[in-house]
Motif scaffolding. Structure first.
Motif, PDB file in Angstrom:
ATOM      1  N   ILE A 144       0.488  -0.879  -0.198  1.00  0.00           N
ATOM      2  CA  ILE A 144      -0.132   0.092  -0.026  1.00  0.00           C
ATOM      3  C   ILE A 144      -0.043   1.065   0.357  1.00  0.00           C
ATOM      4  CG2 ILE A 144      -2.261  -1.623   1.072  1.00  0.00           C
ATOM      5  CD1 ILE A 144      -1.169   0.451   3.888  1.00  0.00           C
ATOM      6  N   THR A 145       1.601   1.037   0.561  1.00  0.00           N
ATOM      7  CA  THR A 145       2.858   2.634   0.119  1.00  0.00           C
ATOM      8  C   THR A 145       3.637   2.662  -0.944  1.00  0.00           C
ATOM      9  OG1 THR A 145       3.801   2.020   2.922  1.00  0.00           O
ATOM     10  CG2 THR A 145       5.480   3.356   1.025  1.00  0.00           C
ATOM     11  N   MET A 146       3.589   1.803  -1.493  1.00  0.00           N
ATOM     12  CA  MET A 146       4.070   1.821  -3.068  1.00  0.00           C
ATOM     13  C   MET A 146       3.229   1.767  -3.541  1.00  0.00           C
ATOM     14  SD  MET A 146       7.227   1.467  -2.793  1.00  0.00           S
ATOM     15  CE  MET A 146       7.408   1.589  -4.886  1.00  0.00           C
ATOM     16  N   ALA A 147       1.876   1.680  -3.483  1.00  0.00           N
ATOM     17  CA  ALA A 147       0.812   2.167  -4.089  1.00  0.00           C
ATOM     18  C   ALA A 147      -0.037   3.490  -3.662  1.00  0.00           C
ATOM     19  CB  ALA A 147      -1.106   1.355  -3.837  1.00  0.00           C
ATOM     20  N   GLY A 148       0.546   4.279  -2.616  1.00  0.00           N
ATOM     21  CA  GLY A 148       0.199   5.648  -2.289  1.00  0.00           C
ATOM     22  C   GLY A 148       0.118   5.781  -0.953  1.00  0.00           C
ATOM     23  N   LEU A 149      -0.100   4.992  -0.712  1.00  0.00           N
ATOM     24  CA  LEU A 149      -1.148   4.972   0.640  1.00  0.00           C
ATOM     25  C   LEU A 149       0.323   4.558   1.835  1.00  0.00           C
ATOM     26  CD1 LEU A 149      -3.888   2.977   0.218  1.00  0.00           C
ATOM     27  CD2 LEU A 149      -3.421   5.219  -0.424  1.00  0.00           C
ATOM     28  N   GLU A 150       1.069   5.741   2.601  1.00  0.00           N
ATOM     29  CA  GLU A 150       2.170   6.097   3.117  1.00  0.00           C
ATOM     30  C   GLU A 150       1.653   5.025   4.086  1.00  0.00           C
ATOM     31  OE1 GLU A 150       6.076   8.500   4.612  1.00  0.00           O
ATOM     32  OE2 GLU A 150       4.828   8.963   3.493  1.00  0.00           O
ATOM     33  N   VAL A 151       2.617   4.041   4.645  1.00  0.00           N
ATOM     34  CA  VAL A 151       2.625   3.496   6.175  1.00  0.00           C
ATOM     35  C   VAL A 151       3.724   4.353   6.748  1.00  0.00           C
ATOM     36  CG1 VAL A 151       3.045   1.392   7.782  1.00  0.00           C
ATOM     37  CG2 VAL A 151       1.615   1.781   5.194  1.00  0.00           C
ATOM     38  N   ASP A 152       2.994   4.584   8.028  1.00  0.00           N
ATOM     39  CA  ASP A 152       4.054   5.775   9.040  1.00  0.00           C
ATOM     40  C   ASP A 152       4.215   4.125  10.237  1.00  0.00           C
ATOM     41  OD1 ASP A 152       3.402   8.577   7.650  1.00  0.00           O
ATOM     42  OD2 ASP A 152       1.576   8.370   9.517  1.00  0.00           O
ATOM     43  N   GLU A 153       3.893   3.685   9.975  1.00  0.00           N
ATOM     44  CA  GLU A 153       4.660   2.811  12.053  1.00  0.00           C
ATOM     45  C   GLU A 153       3.207   1.780  11.387  1.00  0.00           C
ATOM     46  OE1 GLU A 153       4.781   3.584  15.117  1.00  0.00           O
ATOM     47  OE2 GLU A 153       2.364   5.048  15.749  1.00  0.00           O
ATOM     48  N   ILE A 154       4.616   0.543  11.790  1.00  0.00           N
ATOM     49  CA  ILE A 154       3.329  -1.047  11.818  1.00  0.00           C
ATOM     50  C   ILE A 154       3.330  -1.036  14.098  1.00  0.00           C
ATOM     51  CG2 ILE A 154       3.403  -3.146  11.806  1.00  0.00           C
ATOM     52  CD1 ILE A 154       4.493  -2.841   9.125  1.00  0.00           C
ATOM     53  N   VAL A 155       2.086  -1.219  14.713  1.00  0.00           N
ATOM     54  CA  VAL A 155       2.354  -1.964  16.037  1.00  0.00           C
ATOM     55  C   VAL A 155       2.069  -2.601  16.664  1.00  0.00           C
ATOM     56  CG1 VAL A 155       2.385  -0.243  18.502  1.00  0.00           C
ATOM     57  CG2 VAL A 155       3.047   0.774  16.259  1.00  0.00           C
ATOM     58  N   PRO A 156       2.882  -3.842  17.108  1.00  0.00           N
ATOM     59  CA  PRO A 156       1.627  -5.045  17.250  1.00  0.00           C
ATOM     60  C   PRO A 156       0.525  -4.207  18.598  1.00  0.00           C
ATOM     61  CG  PRO A 156       3.597  -4.936  18.370  1.00  0.00           C
ATOM     62  CD  PRO A 156       3.903  -3.604  17.721  1.00  0.00           C
ATOM     63  N   VAL A 157      -0.278  -5.305  18.750  1.00  0.00           N
ATOM     64  CA  VAL A 157      -1.600  -4.263  19.501  1.00  0.00           C
ATOM     65  C   VAL A 157      -1.447  -4.741  21.024  1.00  0.00           C
ATOM     66  CG1 VAL A 157      -3.161  -4.587  17.617  1.00  0.00           C
ATOM     67  CG2 VAL A 157      -2.994  -6.424  19.491  1.00  0.00           C
ATOM     68  N   ALA A 158      -0.483  -5.861  21.200  1.00  0.00           N
ATOM     69  CA  ALA A 158      -0.357  -6.224  22.734  1.00  0.00           C
ATOM     70  C   ALA A 158       1.397  -6.752  23.030  1.00  0.00           C
ATOM     71  CB  ALA A 158      -1.276  -7.114  23.102  1.00  0.00           C
ATOM     72  N   GLY A 159       2.153  -6.359  24.132  1.00  0.00           N
ATOM     73  CA  GLY A 159       2.552  -6.649  23.962  1.00  0.00           C
ATOM     74  C   GLY A 159       3.519  -8.469  23.895  1.00  0.00           C
ATOM     75  N   GLN A 160       4.317  -9.050  24.350  1.00  0.00           N
ATOM     76  CA  GLN A 160       4.666 -10.345  24.251  1.00  0.00           C
ATOM     77  C   GLN A 160       4.769 -10.287  25.575  1.00  0.00           C
ATOM     78  OE1 GLN A 160       5.328 -12.015  21.575  1.00  0.00           O
ATOM     79  NE2 GLN A 160       4.807 -10.245  19.829  1.00  0.00           N
ATOM     80  N   PHE A 161       3.751 -11.672  25.457  1.00  0.00           N
ATOM     81  CA  PHE A 161       3.576 -12.572  26.848  1.00  0.00           C
ATOM     82  C   PHE A 161       2.998 -13.825  26.433  1.00  0.00           C
ATOM     83  CE2 PHE A 161      -0.779  -9.887  25.899  1.00  0.00           C
ATOM     84  CZ  PHE A 161      -1.350 -11.236  26.849  1.00  0.00           C
ATOM     85  N   SER A 162       2.905 -14.796  27.906  1.00  0.00           N
ATOM     86  CA  SER A 162       2.356 -16.014  27.694  1.00  0.00           C
ATOM     87  C   SER A 162       1.759 -17.188  29.450  1.00  0.00           C
ATOM     88  CB  SER A 162       3.856 -16.866  26.779  1.00  0.00           C
ATOM     89  OG  SER A 162       5.018 -16.908  27.569  1.00  0.00           O
ATOM     90  N   GLY A 163       1.465 -17.416  28.730  1.00  0.00           N
ATOM     91  CA  GLY A 163       0.561 -18.218  30.295  1.00  0.00           C
ATOM     92  C   GLY A 163      -0.325 -16.929  30.607  1.00  0.00           C
ATOM     93  N   VAL A 164      -1.118 -16.131  29.884  1.00  0.00           N
ATOM     94  CA  VAL A 164      -2.374 -15.313  30.549  1.00  0.00           C
ATOM     95  C   VAL A 164      -3.198 -15.872  30.274  1.00  0.00           C
ATOM     96  CG1 VAL A 164      -3.384 -13.234  30.567  1.00  0.00           C
ATOM     97  CG2 VAL A 164      -0.467 -13.792  30.590  1.00  0.00           C
ATOM     98  N   VAL A 165      -4.737 -16.253  30.884  1.00  0.00           N
ATOM     99  CA  VAL A 165      -5.437 -16.552  31.054  1.00  0.00           C
ATOM    100  C   VAL A 165      -6.916 -15.708  30.945  1.00  0.00           C
ATOM    101  CG1 VAL A 165      -4.446 -19.147  31.022  1.00  0.00           C
ATOM    102  CG2 VAL A 165      -5.398 -17.910  33.423  1.00  0.00           C
ATOM    103  N   VAL A 166      -7.709 -16.023  31.028  1.00  0.00           N
ATOM    104  CA  VAL A 166      -8.521 -15.016  31.500  1.00  0.00           C
ATOM    105  C   VAL A 166      -9.614 -16.329  32.868  1.00  0.00           C
ATOM    106  CG1 VAL A 166     -12.017 -15.159  31.321  1.00  0.00           C
ATOM    107  CG2 VAL A 166     -10.179 -15.208  28.977  1.00  0.00           C
ATOM    108  N   GLY A 167      -9.316 -15.510  34.230  1.00  0.00           N
ATOM    109  CA  GLY A 167      -9.487 -16.294  35.629  1.00  0.00           C
ATOM    110  C   GLY A 167     -10.327 -15.255  35.943  1.00  0.00           C
ATOM    111  N   GLU A 168     -10.917 -16.196  36.556  1.00  0.00           N
ATOM    112  CA  GLU A 168     -12.507 -15.381  37.898  1.00  0.00           C
ATOM    113  C   GLU A 168     -11.518 -15.268  38.922  1.00  0.00           C
ATOM    114  OE1 GLU A 168     -16.986 -16.425  38.250  1.00  0.00           O
ATOM    115  OE2 GLU A 168     -16.008 -17.288  37.022  1.00  0.00           O
TER     116      GLU A 168
END
Length: 796
Positions: free
Chosen positions: A25-49
């Motif tokens: 899309i950048t080469m098509a004229g829609l310049e990408v400023d940045e790419i950011v992951p929506v969350a940090g890197q983590f593991s072993g986290v579950v839905v708890g109650e």
């Protein structure tokens, strides 16, 4: 615009990774400023109650919680104020790995907090790199499946791509628009959002009136009654909004924001109970005020389009809603609006109030004028699914006259090949444009009539289509060719004087170039020119810049005033520019050269003369300009009055009898009114006359001596030297080389009303020496002619 890659892939899923999409899309004229992951890197986290939360025995701000992962219960010490029994949240079990703010990883271990064991950690958003929120631990939906991996439940293996769109690509300010673009670039089908028609279950409507159909040619609305504002926005919608940079507010606002991001159509919802009479789309009245949703009060300008009811303005059209009629937790009935606004009626309005909203950003660039019905149906269906209620029929007010017309553009294959520098096959042209949503119809051999879709505001001429072909084909795939051109030498007309030479001559004589405003004060214009009435500006910047100048002098005099106020006594300025002369219904733009001198003749120095400049200093500078073209003999100085010049020190500059400029001393009344230290001397010449010279011709030097005779003539005081010189040159014969004025005397020995003028006349023959008889004969002719013309006599 920020968008979620995962949301995009719901509509189009190309066989490329995140970086591949960004590069495409950048080469098509829609310049990408940045790419950011929506969350940090983590593991072993579950839905708890949290099953229970009891106060910590040894700490006031800590709680001891019993947390289950669906199969086992753990004791966790937590300091979050919102930890409570029944809450579902993010639970990092012992052994889970989280990312620290510095980028390093840390592992969750069993720990003791104030002598109480803790087996795990309840996490806030910022601890998982989801957002900056640290007010408390995450609060998940009540139906979140306990024990499910949090990354899977929230779909956190996703990236946010930030695209910097140019103003002409408003069609890509939505997930649908971006998906359409990605589908075109990858030749992949796009699953466009369907918006089924919602069948009304009630007959309630709210009337709409368009008082300004040019600014708002289409406005739709729908009544929805008995909504449940206590309902929660679904997690999937909250997450999609968050990843596009919009926080969740309430279900109704969230749905309108969601449709804006999904389709690119801004929408708004009013509390129906707070509206009176009906909707009126009109211009604001002078002095009208509106309290906006952010609590700030706006003083509305009369060029601002507003949404009003029968009593008051309730929203700034296409920009911001009003607080008084906004949807709240107590709302039961809403009025859902959807409109098309002319971009011109919205452009710049938000900035004039210090605002910039997602709606104004899109309306200023242009929204698809055929999208409103689809957006209304889509938003209605989402609202009914989330907050329930009963929907009435869609009410629409439309002015077909002011709606945009569908554009049709003719495209020639020959033009495509010429611009792109290679022969693009006709089938590829048709295939690319069809994928872009355009409809093609052959109108000739190698020619198409292309119907442009309503969402492409930026395509109106043939070259726009060729640009689209180049974009989609790939700029990197276009052939590289070295352009060729015939570079001929520019002919130099030797009979012309360049303006650069004029500037250089004046700089060489001590002038400095000035650039002054073309707009001046009307009173000043009349003081400097009584022959022309200066053209008044319809919307002047200030009273000092109300009319267009008919002479450059006011600007130069103002510059002199500025310098003298700063202790600059010796000033020499010139300017080359335009003056604007009214002639009937037209305004003639004429280039002139003007100059000004004031103060000491020479710069201060131990050997410098401290005398001030006079009329003849300026005249000498002007004569040096007139001589540049080799036609100085065609110019003459004739005493003539000018409203801005001293009555006794003003002259017209004439060329072959035609007035081409003026020079002289600034009128004493102007010197006094402008508080100048005088005297001040000015000139102004029509540039075209100054640049029109003669063609140089070679003349050989004579090897024979010159012959000179001096004449002392008594003439009337009113006789000008220039007239005497003209007669002398006329009667002096073809070998007269020069006429020189070397003395002017009035006083003892000369009658009152007369003056003595001493002339030096020089002759030279190209091929022999002139004898005394020839010279004396010519002298007699000259003296006789001067006597007959001016009554001149030889002084003895």
């Amino acid at each position: 615009m920020k968008f979620s890659e995962k949301w995009l892939r719901e509509l189009v899923d190309p066989a490329t990774d995140t970086q591949g999409i960004a590069d495409q899309i950048t080469m098509a004229g829609l310049e990408v400023d940045e790419i950011v992951p929506v969350a940090g890197q983590f593991s072993g986290v579950v839905v708890g109650e949290i099953l229970s939360a009891e106060p910590h025995p040894n700490a006031d701000k800590l709680q001891v919680c019993q947390v289950t992962d669906g199969s086992e219960t753990f004791q966790v010490v937590c300091g979050a104020p919102n930890a409570r029994g029944g809450l579902k949240t993010a639970f990092a079990k012992v052994g889970a790995v989280l990312s620290a703010p510095d980028g390093s990883d840390f592992k969750i271990k069993k720990a003791k907090l104030r002598q109480v064991e803790s087996f795990g950690m309840l996490c806030a958003d910022d601890e998982l790199g989801i957002s900056d929120d640290h007010a408390g631990i995450m609060e998940l939906a009540a139906d979140a499946p306990v024990g499910t991996d949090l990354r899977d439940y929230l779909g956190l293996d996703d990236a946010v791509i930030d695209v910097d769109l140019t103003p002409n690509r408003g069609d890509c300010l939505s997930i649908t628009g971006l998906a359409r673009e990605v589908g075109v670039l990858n030749k992949t089908s796009v699953g466009y959002v369907e918006a089924d028609v919602v069948v009304p279950t009630i007959d309630d409507t709210f009337p709409i009136t368009l008082d300004d159909p040019e600014g708002c040619p289409r406005y739709q609305g729908r009544v929805i009654r008995n909504v449940n504002m206590a309902a929660e926005t679904p997690l999937w919608m909250v997450e999609k909004l968050r990843r596009c940079g919009i926080r969740s507010i309430d279900p109704v606002v969230d749905v309108t924001n969601y449709v804006l991001l999904e389709l690119g159509q801004p929408m708004h919802a009013f509390d129906l109970s707070k509206l009176s009479g009906g909707i009126v789309v009109r211009k604001a009245t002078p002095g009208e005020k509106l309290t906006l949703l952010d609590g700030n009060e706006a003083q509305l300008n009369d060029n601002t389009l507003v949404i009003a009811d029968s009593e008051k303005a309730v929203a700034m059209a296409g920009i911001f809603g009003g607080e008084e009629t906004g949807v709240t937790a107590d709302s039961k009935d809403i009025f859902l609006e959807c409109a098309y606004f002319n971009p011109i009626s919205i452009a710049g309005r938000a900035r004039s109030y210090g605002l910039h909203t997602d709606a104004s950003h899109r309306y200023e660039r242009g929204v698809d004028w055929q999208l409103q019905r689809k957006a209304t149906e889509r938003a209605t269906r989402l609202l009914l699914d989330i907050v329930g209620g009963e929907a009435g029929p869609v009410v629409e007010a439309v002015s077909e006259e002011y709606l945009p017309a569908a554009a049709t553009v003719t495209l020639r294959q020959s033009k495509v090949n010429q611009v792109l520098a290679f022969e693009m096959p006709a089938l590829e042209i048709e295939e690319i444009l069809t994928r872009l949503g355009m409809t093609l119809e052959r109108s000739g051999d190698g020619e198409w009539s292309v119907a442009v879709p309503s969402y492409r505001f930026d395509i109106s001429i043939e070259i726009d289509l060729i640009e689209e072909l180049a974009r989609v084909y790939g700029y990197n795939n276009l052939p590289v060719k070295v352009p060729t051109a015939e570079l001929n030498m520019i002919a130099n007309d030797e009979s012309k004087v360049t303006i650069r030479s004029v500037r250089s001559q004046l700089v060489g004589r001590g002038y400095q170039e000035a650039v002054t405003y073309s707009f001046i004060e009307s009173g000043l214009a009349a003081q400097f020119d009584d022959k022309h009435e200066a053209k008044a500006l319809a919307n002047p910047i200030s009273a000092e810049m109300a009319v267009m100048r008919t002479t450059i002098w006011p600007g130069l005099v103002k510059a002199l005033q500025y310098n003298q106020n700063r202790q600059q006594s010796r000033v020499r300025l010139f300017e080359t520019g335009q003056r604007f002369l009214p002639e009937g219904d037209q305004l003639i733009q004429e280039n002139v050269v003007a100059g000004l001198i004031c103060g000491p003749r020479q710069s201060e120095g131990w050997s410098a003369d401290s005398a001030s400049v006079d009329f003849y200093d300026l005249k000498g500078d002007v004569e040096s300009l007139l001589a540049l073209g080799g036609c100085a003999d065609q110019f003459s100085f004739v005493a003539e009055r000018h409203v801005a010049l001293h009555p006794g020190q003003s002259a017209a500059i004439k060329r072959n009898g035609k007035t081409v400029g003026y020079l002289g001393a600034l009128h004493p009344e102007l010197v006094k009114s402008l508080d100048l230290s005088g005297p001040v001397f000015l000139f102004e010449i029509v540039q075209a006359e100054l640049l029109e010279g003669g063609l140089p011709r070679f003349t050989s030097l004579s090897k024979f001596p010159e012959s000179r005779r001096d004449l002392a003539l008594l003439v009337n005081d009113s006789v000008a030297y220039d007239d005497i010189r003209a007669i002398a040159q006329q009667q002096g014969g073809e070998f007269l080389k020069a006429v020189t004025l070397f003395d002017v005397y009035q006083g003892k020995g000369v009658e009152p009303g007369q003056k003595s003028i001493a002339l030096g006349l020089t002759w030279q023959h190209p091929s022999r020496t002139l004898n005394d008889e020839e010279i004396n004969e010519v002298i007699d002719f000259v003296v006789s002619a001067l006597k007959n013309e001016f009554g001149a006599t030889l002084r003895v």
